[in-house]
Scaffold this motif. Structure first.
Motif, mmCIF file in Angstrom:
data_model
loop_
_atom_site.group_PDB
_atom_site.id
_atom_site.type_symbol
_atom_site.label_atom_id
_atom_site.label_comp_id
_atom_site.label_asym_id
_atom_site.label_seq_id
_atom_site.Cartn_x
_atom_site.Cartn_y
_atom_site.Cartn_z
ATOM 1 N N ARG A 1 0.850 -1.185 0.000
ATOM 2 C CA ARG A 1 0.000 0.000 0.000
ATOM 3 C C ARG A 1 0.889 1.239 0.000
ATOM 4 N N VAL A 2 0.353 2.324 -0.558
ATOM 5 C CA VAL A 2 1.065 3.608 -0.579
ATOM 6 C C VAL A 2 0.232 4.585 0.228
ATOM 7 N N LYS A 3 0.857 5.192 1.235
ATOM 8 C CA LYS A 3 0.100 6.124 2.086
ATOM 9 C C LYS A 3 0.788 7.481 2.141
ATOM 10 N N ASN A 4 -0.020 8.506 1.915
ATOM 11 C CA ASN A 4 0.462 9.878 2.069
ATOM 12 C C ASN A 4 -0.197 10.449 3.325
ATOM 13 N N THR A 5 -1.310 11.173 3.186
ATOM 14 C CA THR A 5 -1.963 11.759 4.368
ATOM 15 C C THR A 5 -3.038 10.860 4.969
ATOM 16 N N GLY A 6 -3.507 9.869 4.195
ATOM 17 C CA GLY A 6 -4.595 9.020 4.681
ATOM 18 C C GLY A 6 -5.976 9.625 4.476
ATOM 19 N N HIS A 7 -6.113 10.542 3.506
ATOM 20 C CA HIS A 7 -7.419 11.156 3.239
ATOM 21 C C HIS A 7 -8.321 10.287 2.368
ATOM 22 N N ASP A 8 -7.818 9.180 1.879
ATOM 23 C CA ASP A 8 -8.615 8.408 0.924
ATOM 24 C C ASP A 8 -9.950 7.988 1.542
ATOM 25 N N TYR A 9 -11.044 8.357 0.865
ATOM 26 C CA TYR A 9 -12.380 8.084 1.414
ATOM 27 C C TYR A 9 -12.622 6.588 1.581
ATOM 28 N N ARG B 1 -8.013 3.235 0.658
ATOM 29 C CA ARG B 1 -7.066 2.480 -0.172
ATOM 30 C C ARG B 1 -5.618 2.646 0.268
ATOM 31 N N SER B 2 -5.345 3.627 1.115
ATOM 32 C CA SER B 2 -3.960 3.815 1.552
ATOM 33 C C SER B 2 -3.624 3.024 2.816
ATOM 34 N N THR B 3 -4.520 2.133 3.226
ATOM 35 C CA THR B 3 -4.216 1.245 4.354
ATOM 36 C C THR B 3 -4.824 -0.118 4.056
ATOM 37 N N GLY C 1 -6.793 21.906 -3.116
ATOM 38 C CA GLY C 1 -8.141 21.575 -2.666
ATOM 39 C C GLY C 1 -8.675 22.639 -1.731
ATOM 40 N N TYR C 2 -9.944 22.523 -1.357
ATOM 41 C CA TYR C 2 -10.492 23.414 -0.330
ATOM 42 C C TYR C 2 -9.899 23.055 1.030
ATOM 43 N N SER C 3 -9.749 21.765 1.264
ATOM 44 C CA SER C 3 -9.217 21.311 2.545
ATOM 45 C C SER C 3 -7.699 21.459 2.534
ATOM 46 N N VAL D 1 -5.282 18.158 2.504
ATOM 47 C CA VAL D 1 -5.297 17.160 1.423
ATOM 48 C C VAL D 1 -3.928 17.076 0.751
ATOM 49 N N GLY D 2 -3.513 15.866 0.426
ATOM 50 C CA GLY D 2 -2.229 15.652 -0.241
ATOM 51 C C GLY D 2 -2.336 15.972 -1.716
ATOM 52 N N VAL D 3 -2.076 17.241 -2.055
ATOM 53 C CA VAL D 3 -2.245 17.679 -3.450
ATOM 54 C C VAL D 3 -1.361 16.862 -4.386
ATOM 55 N N GLY E 1 -0.203 13.955 -3.921
ATOM 56 C CA GLY E 1 -0.420 12.514 -3.760
ATOM 57 C C GLY E 1 -1.700 12.104 -4.455
ATOM 58 N N GLY E 2 -2.675 11.685 -3.662
ATOM 59 C CA GLY E 2 -3.918 11.169 -4.235
ATOM 60 C C GLY E 2 -4.771 12.218 -4.923
ATOM 61 N N PHE E 3 -4.633 13.483 -4.533
ATOM 62 C CA PHE E 3 -5.487 14.544 -5.094
ATOM 63 C C PHE E 3 -5.338 14.633 -6.618
ATOM 64 N N ALA F 1 -10.612 17.392 -8.056
ATOM 65 C CA ALA F 1 -11.854 18.026 -8.504
ATOM 66 C C ALA F 1 -12.198 19.321 -7.788
ATOM 67 N N ALA F 2 -12.021 19.343 -6.473
ATOM 68 C CA ALA F 2 -12.664 20.418 -5.715
ATOM 69 C C ALA F 2 -11.659 21.341 -5.050
ATOM 70 N N GLY F 3 -11.551 22.545 -5.570
ATOM 71 C CA GLY F 3 -10.670 23.552 -4.993
ATOM 72 C C GLY F 3 -11.050 24.916 -5.522
HETATM 73 C C1 LIG Z 1 -11.427 15.484 5.188
HETATM 74 C C2 LIG Z 1 -11.235 15.430 3.694
HETATM 75 C C3 LIG Z 1 -11.235 16.602 2.963
HETATM 76 C C4 LIG Z 1 -11.068 16.570 1.565
HETATM 77 N N1 LIG Z 1 -11.091 17.748 0.866
HETATM 78 C C5 LIG Z 1 -10.978 17.736 -0.483
HETATM 79 C C6 LIG Z 1 -11.027 18.966 -1.238
HETATM 80 O O1 LIG Z 1 -11.164 20.054 -0.679
HETATM 81 N N2 LIG Z 1 -10.910 18.886 -2.593
HETATM 82 C C7 LIG Z 1 -10.759 17.681 -3.242
HETATM 83 O O2 LIG Z 1 -10.678 17.676 -4.471
HETATM 84 N N3 LIG Z 1 -10.678 16.507 -2.559
HETATM 85 C C8 LIG Z 1 -10.794 16.507 -1.206
HETATM 86 N N4 LIG Z 1 -10.731 15.325 -0.506
HETATM 87 C C9 LIG Z 1 -10.466 14.085 -1.246
HETATM 88 C C10 LIG Z 1 -8.945 13.889 -1.428
HETATM 89 O O3 LIG Z 1 -8.461 14.801 -2.394
HETATM 90 C C11 LIG Z 1 -8.659 12.452 -1.911
HETATM 91 O O4 LIG Z 1 -9.082 11.530 -0.946
HETATM 92 C C12 LIG Z 1 -7.192 12.254 -2.222
HETATM 93 O O5 LIG Z 1 -7.038 11.005 -2.868
HETATM 94 C C13 LIG Z 1 -6.323 12.301 -0.982
HETATM 95 O O6 LIG Z 1 -4.989 12.073 -1.323
HETATM 96 P P1 LIG Z 1 -3.883 11.924 -0.160
HETATM 97 O O7 LIG Z 1 -2.593 11.638 -0.820
HETATM 98 O O8 LIG Z 1 -3.992 13.113 0.712
HETATM 99 O O9 LIG Z 1 -4.451 10.687 0.692
HETATM 100 P P2 LIG Z 1 -3.996 9.165 0.838
HETATM 101 O O10 LIG Z 1 -5.138 8.487 1.525
HETATM 102 O O11 LIG Z 1 -2.688 9.063 1.512
HETATM 103 O O12 LIG Z 1 -3.860 8.636 -0.651
HETATM 104 C C14 LIG Z 1 -5.007 8.551 -1.491
HETATM 105 C C15 LIG Z 1 -4.754 7.541 -2.628
HETATM 106 O O13 LIG Z 1 -3.660 7.982 -3.427
HETATM 107 C C16 LIG Z 1 -2.594 7.028 -3.384
HETATM 108 N N5 LIG Z 1 -1.348 7.793 -3.307
HETATM 109 C C17 LIG Z 1 -1.009 8.735 -2.393
HETATM 110 N N6 LIG Z 1 0.205 9.233 -2.666
HETATM 111 C C18 LIG Z 1 0.648 8.595 -3.773
HETATM 112 C C19 LIG Z 1 1.845 8.669 -4.551
HETATM 113 N N7 LIG Z 1 2.845 9.509 -4.245
HETATM 114 N N8 LIG Z 1 1.961 7.869 -5.633
HETATM 115 C C20 LIG Z 1 0.964 7.004 -5.961
HETATM 116 N N9 LIG Z 1 -0.182 6.889 -5.273
HETATM 117 C C21 LIG Z 1 -0.342 7.676 -4.189
HETATM 118 C C22 LIG Z 1 -2.848 6.175 -2.146
HETATM 119 O O14 LIG Z 1 -2.301 4.879 -2.292
HETATM 120 C C23 LIG Z 1 -4.373 6.148 -2.116
HETATM 121 O O15 LIG Z 1 -4.852 5.178 -3.020
HETATM 122 C C24 LIG Z 1 -10.880 15.327 0.892
HETATM 123 C C25 LIG Z 1 -10.854 14.137 1.642
HETATM 124 C C26 LIG Z 1 -11.038 14.183 3.023
HETATM 125 C C27 LIG Z 1 -11.026 12.901 3.809
#
Ligand SMILES: Cc1cc2nc3c(=O)[nH]c(=O)nc-3n(C[C@H](O)[C@H](O)[C@H](O)COP(=O)(O)OP(=O)(O)OC[C@H]3O[C@@H](n4cnc5c(N)ncnc54)[C@H](O)[C@@H]3O)c2cc1C
Length: 288
Positions: A127-135, A138-140, A201-203, A206-208, A210-212, A218-220
């Motif tokens: 698994r690949v984990k950045n911030t753990g925002h995945d709804y 999938r990151s755990t 993103g608005y939040s 969020v890991g711009v 990474g998963g964003f 979509a949302a920003g």
């Molecule tokens: C509280 C909350 C607020 C949010 N606000 C917004 C918002 O304002 N706008 C918006 O558009 N979306 C928003 N989201 C959705 C968010 O953008 C997605 O869930 C996004 O995928 C999160 O990415 P992450 O890297 O932060 O999270 P993670 O859970 O760490 O990763 C998400 C997915 O991407 C994969 N991934 C992460 N990093 C990498 C990498 N370097 N290479 C390959 N794969 C990777 C992970 O394996 C996982 O499948 C929000 C989600 C939450 C829970």
């Protein structure tokens, strides 16, 4: 293959791998165990209870997801953080549940390359984990071997960027390049100082990079003007599933580049993302 199975690497194999990633392999334990009998630490438990709902705090916990339901496995096993500080250690079960068994605190593309190869060799549940925002969590995963990307920070403005392998005609005058662990607030803070705007993103947590962007982005605040997050990506530095360190852009690995701009992941692991930057302007935001 998950920890405890005969196929799982033995102690010597784990130790050898650990030295190849700068001693950054860690065996997981449920972070909530500080509230439970056997591992009780009153101050740490109190801190956890007070801050468990704060995204910025959850980011500091290597294994925490933003939605705790993702930290439980399909049998309902996990480690619940209480809503109030217990006066005595809790005695209920506290298990890893949906959290990984081992994780690598990667700091270089080479760490990720070694980790991917190690996972492939032993057929580990990668698994690949950045911030753990995945709804959908999938990151755990239960029993997973997780690569953490959140140490890949740092942002730099590049003038006259030409994606690797592309002709000089394909260039942008202003690009914000940053590590795969960069979150929205990093981008907004740095951009404000540089007089530029790029996607986000608005939040703020969020890991711009990474998963964003890989999920589309979509949302920003700037999407109506500059398109979705993925539209602003000019290049990824990546580690492929075979451990190769390379890039993905319109000229090199273009199919992968296409998939990584909205495909949802994980087609490769990004280590650095190059975002188109736009000149900042004065604006008034009206919220009805
Ligand atoms: C509280 C909350 C607020 C949010 N606000 C917004 C918002 O304002 N706008 C918006 O558009 N979306 C928003 N989201 C959705 C968010 O953008 C997605 O869930 C996004 O995928 C999160 O990415 P992450 O890297 O932060 O999270 P993670 O859970 O760490 O990763 C998400 C997915 O991407 C994969 N991934 C992460 N990093 C990498 C990498 N370097 N290479 C390959 N794969 C990777 C992970 O394996 C996982 O499948 C929000 C989600 C939450 C829970």
């Amino acid at each position: 293959c998950t920890a405890g199975s005969s196929c799982f690497p033995n102690a010597d194999e784990l130790a050898s791998f650990n030295s190849s990633v700068g001693e950054q392999l860690f065996k997981s334990s449920p972070y909530g165990s500080v509230c439970y009998e056997g591992s009780f630490e009153a101050a740490a438990c109190s801190n956890l209870v007070a801050n468990k709902g704060i995204a910025g705090f959850r980011e500091t916990l290597p294994l925490a997801m933003m939605f705790v339901n993702n930290e439980f496995d399909s049998e309902g096993n996990g480690c619940l953080i209480p809503d109030t500080v217990p006066s005595e250690p809790l005695t209920e079960a506290c298990a890893l549940g949906g959290l990984p068994s081992y994780y690598v605190n990667a700091t270089t593309p080479e760490d990720i390359s070694s980790s991917v190869k190690f996972a492939a060799k032993y057929n580990l549940r990668l698994r690949v984990k950045n911030t753990g925002h995945d709804y959908t969590g999938r990151s755990t995963d239960h029993g997973a071997f997780t690569i953490r990307t959140s140490n890949f920070r740092g942002l730099e403005l590049i003038d006259d960027f030409i994606p690797n392998g592309c002709p000089k005609s394909v260039h942008r005058t202003s690009v914000l390049a940053g590590g795969a662990g960069v979150v929205a607030r990093d981008i907004y803070n740095v951009s404000a100082g540089l007089g530029i705007i790029t996607t986000g993103g608005y939040s703020s947590s969020v890991g711009v990079n990474g998963g964003f962007v890989q999920g589309g982005g979509a949302a920003g605040p700037w999407q109506p003007l500059f398109g979705m997050g993925a539209d602003n990506v000019l290049q990824y530095d990546v580690v492929l599933t075979d451990g190769t360190i390379t890039v993905a852009n319109d000229c090199v690995n273009s199919d992968l580049f296409w998939a990584m701009r909205g495909g949802g992941g994980v087609f490769a692991i990004a280590t650095k993302v190059y975002l188109e930057a736009h000149a900042a302007f004065q604006a008034v935001n009206v919220v009805a």
